[in-house]
Structures are given as structure tokens and as C-alpha cells.
Design a protein around this motif. Structure first.
Motif, short mmCIF file in Angstrom:
data_model
loop_
_atom_site.label_atom_id
_atom_site.label_comp_id
_atom_site.label_asym_id
_atom_site.label_seq_id
_atom_site.Cartn_x
_atom_site.Cartn_y
_atom_site.Cartn_z
N LEU A 146 10.79 92.28 132.78
CA LEU A 146 11.00 91.91 131.37
C LEU A 146 10.10 90.75 130.96
N LEU A 149 6.66 92.11 130.59
CA LEU A 149 6.57 93.11 129.52
C LEU A 149 5.97 92.52 128.25
N LYS A 153 2.76 95.98 127.81
CA LYS A 153 3.72 96.96 127.29
C LYS A 153 3.84 98.21 128.17
N GLN A 156 7.14 99.09 130.10
CA GLN A 156 8.37 99.53 129.43
C GLN A 156 9.07 100.63 130.21
N LYS A 157 8.28 101.57 130.75
CA LYS A 157 8.89 102.67 131.50
C LYS A 157 9.62 102.12 132.73
N VAL A 159 10.97 99.12 133.07
CA VAL A 159 12.19 98.45 132.60
C VAL A 159 13.28 99.47 132.28
N ASP A 160 12.89 100.56 131.61
CA ASP A 160 13.86 101.61 131.26
C ASP A 160 14.46 102.24 132.52
#
Length: 364
Positions: A146, A149, A153, A156-157, A159-160
Motif C-alpha cells: 500500500l 502503491l 499503480k 494495485q493487483k 494489493v487486491d
């Protein structure tokens, strides 16, 4: 290959370990008998080596080996330091796969730490300790992702996925059972979670149950259903029977197995299951100096397989001369298979097959 044998205290872990390694680990009837992990090396049975030895009469024969580690019995709260705590979780972290011994036998003389025999509860106890430890690791990884991030960017995948993984773990499910695409699988590999390790549930039965019919053992069937949901392996076994076999000579062992209508020992079946679970195969090298089996991942290409022997073989790889074990045995000599056109010259893109007999050419 390094396999960790885990389970609650008094389920037969050390008895099984002793039987398959003849290492003499203590198997006393009280919790925490095993404090430091016992380690034993076991040769992988391979009849192809015996045949090649007859053909080449080598000076040395070297089978593939598996390292078994008998890890102390885990109890509730191990992830928080209960029992002998996190020390043993770290021992599990160092293994390639886990053999989780589950008690599926009744014996009033052997105490159970929870007072009764319940495979589902016992499996849950162990799994939750691994999962609790994993949640902490994934949360730390997510915090780091995070922060990064903000400037990247593309994370993001990750983090998800980590968010979804935490929810999966908090639901009491091991990491290995989560649905993942290829990118997510690569992310998971970098975290080295305890509950993502391949697992074989070794259902330790009484001798009577094991011989008379394993499918009639309700506890074994219960473990089979759990293993299916978790994408784990399962193997019925009798540690006491294996202990009897371990002290026998090969001829006596064959006779004993035959009398019980068994075709192979528990060790042989366990190794076969481990190879299948981990996606492993063996290729062979053969000559007068040495006949040897080498373990690789299924799908390994020739240069990387050569690198298992020595890094120089991979760096300077030219080609591999390959013949199938079956063709070599059929025609008897390398010259004969060469004359038949069965000795192939393979390049860098060749994917190795189980039982390939190989000579690598390299130049450094």
C-alpha cells in the motif's frame, strides 16, 4: 526435497518417522517428546537404477534422496508461543511440503491431547496455527504494498489479491486452497506462507483397519473429504506396520507385504504421492563411473536439468543426448540404441521426461 512431518502430539509422527528413516527418534507417549527436529535421509526407491546397475556395472550408484524432518507436535496457540511455539513454525517454513499425520485409530493406552479422536478437529487445530502465522505475514506484505502503491499503480493487483487472501485466511482456509490466476500464483510464491505448502494427510490407522479395509474407516473418509476441499493429498498408512517393516531385510519385507496383500510399503507410497503432489520426475545418468537419479520439476528444460548436476553444465550447455529408459533396456547398450536411431540429440528447448537417460554435452 525436504518434507516436514507434523501433527498433534501422540498421533504417531515419530513412530512413522522412525519407521521410514530408521533414525531412532524418540517416540514416547507424552507431548513435546520431540523438541529439536529429527532429520533423516531416505533413498527414493527406483527399480530403473537396479536395471541400469546390472547393465553398466558402475563403480557407484546414487539414488535420489528425500530429507524427512520430524517436527514437534503443535498445539493450540503455537502461533502465539504456546507449547513450544513459533520455533516449530519456522522448521515447517524450511520444508518443500508437509506430511500431516492424522490419528485415525483408537488406543486407550495412548493419550490424546484433546481427550478424544477427532481428525477434523485435529486438522483444524494445526491448520489454524499455520493460518494465524500467515495472516500476520500477509498483513505486513499488504502494508508495504500500500505504501509503494502511491508511486507505483501497477501494485494495485497485488494489493487486491492480498486483501482477498487475508479474507480467505481469516475464514479459516489455507492459502493453498484459494483460487488464483498465474500472476497471483507468482505473488503467493514470494510470500512463502506456511499454509500454501503442499500437504499430504497421512491417516494413521490401526493395523486391523488398514489391512481389513481402509474405506470402512469413517475417520479416513472424513480426511479424504477435507483433503479434496483443500487441494491436498491423502494417504492411508499404519505407522506400527511400517515400524515392523523397517527392521526387515528386503526378501522378508516382500514376503510380509505379500501375506498382507500389499504391493508396496507405506514409504514407497508416500514418496510416490510426494512426487505427484510436488510435480517431480527423475531423469537418469548412466556409465561405468556412476549410475544416478536426478530429481527435477516436471516441465524442466534440458539446460536447467543439466544445471542440477553442475551450474557449468547449464551455462555451457550444447546439447543433450537422450534415450528413453525403456528403449535402452530393450536394446541393451548405448551403441545398439544409437544404431536403431533411438539416441536423440536434443537442444535447449527440449522438455525432460521421466526416465530419460541423458548425457549432457557442454563447453565452459
Amino acid at each position: 526435497m525436504k518434507l516436514g512431518i507434523v501433527g498433534l502430539p501422540n498421533v504417531g509422527k515419530s513412530t512413522l518417522f522412525n519407521a521410514i528413516t530408521n533414525a531412532g527418534a524418540s517416540a514416547a507417549n507424552y507431548p513435546f517428546c520431540t523438541i529439536e527436529p529429527n532429520v533423516g535421509m531416505v533413498c527414493v526407491p527406483d527399480e530403473r537404477l537396479d536395471k541400469l546397475t546390472q547393465m553398466f556395472e558402475p563403480d557407484k550408484v546414487t539414488p535420489a534422496v528425500i530429507e524427512f524432518v520430524d517436527i514437534a507436535g503443535l498445539v493450540r496457540g503455537a502461533s502465539k508461543g504456546e507449547g513450544l511455539g513459533n520455533k516449530f513454525l519456522s522448521h515447517i517454513r524450511e520444508t518443500d511440503a508437509v506430511v500431516h499425520v492424522v490419528r485415525c485409530f483408537e488406543n486407550s493406552d495412548i493419550v490424546h491431547v484433546d481427550g478424544s479422536i477427532d481428525p477434523k478437529r485435529d486438522i483444524e487445530t494445526i491448520n489454524l496455527e499455520l493460518i494465524f502465522s500467515d495472516i500476520e505475514m500477509v498483513e505486513r506484505r499488504k502494508e508495504k504494498a500500500l505504501k509503494m502503491l502511491k508511486g507505483d499503480k501497477s501494485l494495485q493487483k497485488e494489493v487486491d489479491f492480498l486483501t482477498r487472501l487475508i479474507a480467505h485466511l481469516e475464514d479459516g482456509k489455507p492459502a493453498r486452497s484459494i483460487e488464483m490466476d498465474e500472476d497471483e500464483q507468482e505473488i503467493l510464491k514470494t510470500i512463502a506462507l506456511l499454509s500454501s505448502k503442499p500437504v499430504i494427510y497421512a491417516c494413521n490407522m490401526s493395523e486391523d483397519d488398514f489391512i481389513s479395509g481402509i474405506d470402512s474407516n469413517e475417520r479416513y473418509n472424513e480426511v479424504k473429504a477435507i483433503a479434496k476441499d483443500e487441494k491436498a493429498g491423502v494417504l492411508p498408512i499404519c505407522a506400527e506396520l511400517e515400524a515392523q517393516l523397517s527392521g526387515m531385510e528386503s526378501d522378508e519385507k516382500e514376503m510380509f507385504l505379500s501375506e498382507l496383500n500389499l504391493t508396496s510399503s507405506g514409504l514407497d507410497r508416500l514418496i510416490k504421492e510426494c512426487y505427484s503432489l510436488l510435480g517431480l520426475i527423475s531423469y537418469l545418468t548412466a556409465g561405468k563411473p556412476e549410475v544416478r537419479a536426478w530429481t527435477i520439476k516436471n516441465g524442466t528444460k534440458a539446460p536447467q536439468a543439466a544445471g542440477v548436476i553442475h551450474t557449468d553444465f547449464e551455462k555451457g550447455f550444447i546439447r543433450a543426448e537422450v534415450v528413453s529408459f525403456e528403449d535402452l533396456v530393450k536394446y541393451g547398450t548405448m551403441n545398439a540404441v544409437r544404431e536403431k536411431g533411438l539416441l536423440r540429440s536434443e537442444g535447449k528447448e527440449y522438455v525432460m521426461k521421466d526416465g530419460d537417460v541423458v548425457h549432457f554435452l557442454f563447453n565452459v
